[in-house]
Design a protein around this motif. Sequence first.
Motif, PDB file in Angstrom:
ATOM      1  N   MET A   1      37.374  42.993  49.005  1.00  0.00           N
ATOM      2  CA  MET A   1      36.611  43.754  48.045  1.00  0.00           C
ATOM      3  C   MET A   1      35.180  44.008  48.536  1.00  0.00           C
ATOM      4  SD  MET A   1      38.269  44.730  45.442  1.00  0.00           S
ATOM      5  CE  MET A   1      39.657  44.429  44.430  1.00  0.00           C
ATOM      6  N   LYS A  39      27.658  42.637  39.043  1.00  0.00           N
ATOM      7  CA  LYS A  39      28.946  42.455  38.372  1.00  0.00           C
ATOM      8  C   LYS A  39      30.029  42.477  39.444  1.00  0.00           C
ATOM      9  CE  LYS A  39      31.838  44.410  34.814  1.00  0.00           C
ATOM     10  NZ  LYS A  39      31.842  44.432  33.399  1.00  0.00           N
ATOM     11  N   ILE A  40      31.011  41.620  39.291  1.00  0.00           N
ATOM     12  CA  ILE A  40      32.080  41.528  40.285  1.00  0.00           C
ATOM     13  C   ILE A  40      32.984  42.759  40.210  1.00  0.00           C
ATOM     14  CG2 ILE A  40      33.661  40.253  38.802  1.00  0.00           C
ATOM     15  CD1 ILE A  40      34.332  38.601  41.396  1.00  0.00           C
ATOM     16  N   THR A  42      36.462  44.335  40.215  1.00  0.00           N
ATOM     17  CA  THR A  42      37.807  43.882  39.862  1.00  0.00           C
ATOM     18  C   THR A  42      38.845  44.883  40.360  1.00  0.00           C
ATOM     19  OG1 THR A  42      37.791  45.038  37.746  1.00  0.00           O
ATOM     20  CG2 THR A  42      36.926  42.776  37.766  1.00  0.00           C
ATOM     21  N   GLU A  43      40.098  44.476  40.332  1.00  0.00           N
ATOM     22  CA  GLU A  43      41.193  45.371  40.706  1.00  0.00           C
ATOM     23  C   GLU A  43      41.226  46.577  39.773  1.00  0.00           C
ATOM     24  OE1 GLU A  43      43.397  45.273  43.260  1.00  0.00           O
ATOM     25  OE2 GLU A  43      42.417  43.498  44.073  1.00  0.00           O
ATOM     26  N   LYS A  44      41.046  46.334  38.474  1.00  0.00           N
ATOM     27  CA  LYS A  44      41.066  47.415  37.486  1.00  0.00           C
ATOM     28  C   LYS A  44      39.943  48.417  37.747  1.00  0.00           C
ATOM     29  CE  LYS A  44      40.883  48.291  32.512  1.00  0.00           C
ATOM     30  NZ  LYS A  44      40.743  47.699  31.192  1.00  0.00           N
ATOM     31  N   SER A  46      38.300  48.881  40.618  1.00  0.00           N
ATOM     32  CA  SER A  46      38.483  49.580  41.886  1.00  0.00           C
ATOM     33  C   SER A  46      39.535  50.675  41.756  1.00  0.00           C
ATOM     34  CB  SER A  46      38.825  48.610  43.016  1.00  0.00           C
ATOM     35  OG  SER A  46      40.037  47.947  42.777  1.00  0.00           O
TER      36      SER A  46
END
Length: 74
Positions: A1, A39-40, A42-44, A46
């Motif tokens: 990521m 903020k990290i 996430t898969e959603k 991205s």
Amino acid sequence: MEKLLQDLNNYFALINVKAFCEKYDLAYETVRRVLKGDKIITEKFSAKILLAIHNFEKDQRDLKQEFHQNYFTE
């Protein structure tokens, strides 16, 4: 990521992020925070942003083609 985050920052250095978010129904504040690293990613997130980029690039191709047909043909 981490690579995706770096690539997104490079991509959006050339684009008005706020206008992009408005056009492709993304939360500007979330995108801004992810790009800054606050903020990290996430898969959603991205998946959503990559789909928006895909749609943006398609819109750009369509617009370029329309301009060439209307203004640059001889």
